[in-house]
Design a protein around this motif. Structure first.
Motif, PDB file in Angstrom:
ATOM      1  N   ARG A  44      34.932  32.913  67.877  1.00 15.41           N
ATOM      2  CA  ARG A  44      33.594  33.050  67.415  1.00 15.41           C
ATOM      3  C   ARG A  44      33.687  33.123  66.050  1.00 15.41           C
ATOM      4  O   ARG A  44      32.579  32.845  65.214  1.00 15.41           O
ATOM      5  CB  ARG A  44      32.918  34.248  68.074  1.00 15.41           C
ATOM      6  N   PRO A  48      31.057  27.625  63.930  1.00 23.88           N
ATOM      7  CA  PRO A  48      29.793  27.761  63.538  1.00 23.88           C
ATOM      8  C   PRO A  48      28.615  27.732  64.516  1.00 23.88           C
ATOM      9  O   PRO A  48      28.646  27.104  65.552  1.00 23.88           O
ATOM     10  CB  PRO A  48      29.394  26.557  62.536  1.00 23.88           C
ATOM     11  N   GLU A  49      27.551  28.408  64.326  1.00 21.49           N
ATOM     12  CA  GLU A  49      26.249  28.315  64.952  1.00 21.49           C
ATOM     13  C   GLU A  49      25.679  26.650  64.609  1.00 21.49           C
ATOM     14  O   GLU A  49      25.756  26.402  63.770  1.00 21.49           O
ATOM     15  CB  GLU A  49      25.230  29.282  64.744  1.00 21.49           C
ATOM     16  N   PRO A  50      24.971  26.413  65.530  1.00 22.39           N
ATOM     17  CA  PRO A  50      24.586  26.879  66.853  1.00 22.39           C
ATOM     18  C   PRO A  50      25.741  26.387  67.870  1.00 22.39           C
ATOM     19  O   PRO A  50      25.292  26.443  69.048  1.00 22.39           O
ATOM     20  CB  PRO A  50      23.359  25.918  67.109  1.00 22.39           C
ATOM     21  N   LEU A  51      26.686  25.977  67.795  1.00 25.29           N
ATOM     22  CA  LEU A  51      27.920  25.544  68.648  1.00 25.29           C
ATOM     23  C   LEU A  51      28.170  26.621  69.618  1.00 25.29           C
ATOM     24  O   LEU A  51      28.291  27.975  69.112  1.00 25.29           O
ATOM     25  CB  LEU A  51      29.075  24.967  68.026  1.00 25.29           C
ATOM     26  N   ARG A  52      28.307  26.333  70.922  1.00 20.85           N
ATOM     27  CA  ARG A  52      28.830  27.288  71.911  1.00 20.85           C
ATOM     28  C   ARG A  52      30.115  27.314  72.518  1.00 20.85           C
ATOM     29  O   ARG A  52      30.558  26.106  72.456  1.00 20.85           O
ATOM     30  CB  ARG A  52      27.740  27.380  72.977  1.00 20.85           C
TER      31      ARG A  52
END
Length: 85
Positions: A44, A48-52
């Motif tokens: 985490r 980077p966001e928005p990757l899960r």
């Protein structure tokens, strides 16, 4: 050069590329792949966001390529993480 021309360029410097253009033929490749589970917080911190992150798995790979058209003999290594949007 226009922006669209620069974006199509594979390498720099533009007038002396580091490698020839393809197509390439890879023969007799050797692979070493190691998959390991890591701490979810460690991923985490770098994803980077928005990757899960579906699973905290990392794949480390080494690929030996003794005969590549135009590139010769070389070895590369890298880490990969499977992600979702």
């Amino acid at each position: 050069m226009r922006v669209d021309e620069v974006r199509k360029t594979l390498t720099t410097p533009l007038n002396a590329p580091a490698f020839p253009g393809g197509p390439y033929r890879f023969t007799d490749r050797e692979y070493l792949n190691i998959t390991y589970r890591t701490e979810p917080e460690a991923l985490r911190a770098v994803v980077p966001e928005p990757l899960r992150i579906p699973e905290p798995l990392v794949r480390f790979e080494v690929i030996r390529m003794p005969d590549v058209t135009g590139l010769g003999d070389y070895t590369e290594a890298g880490q990969l993480v499977a992600l979702r949007p």
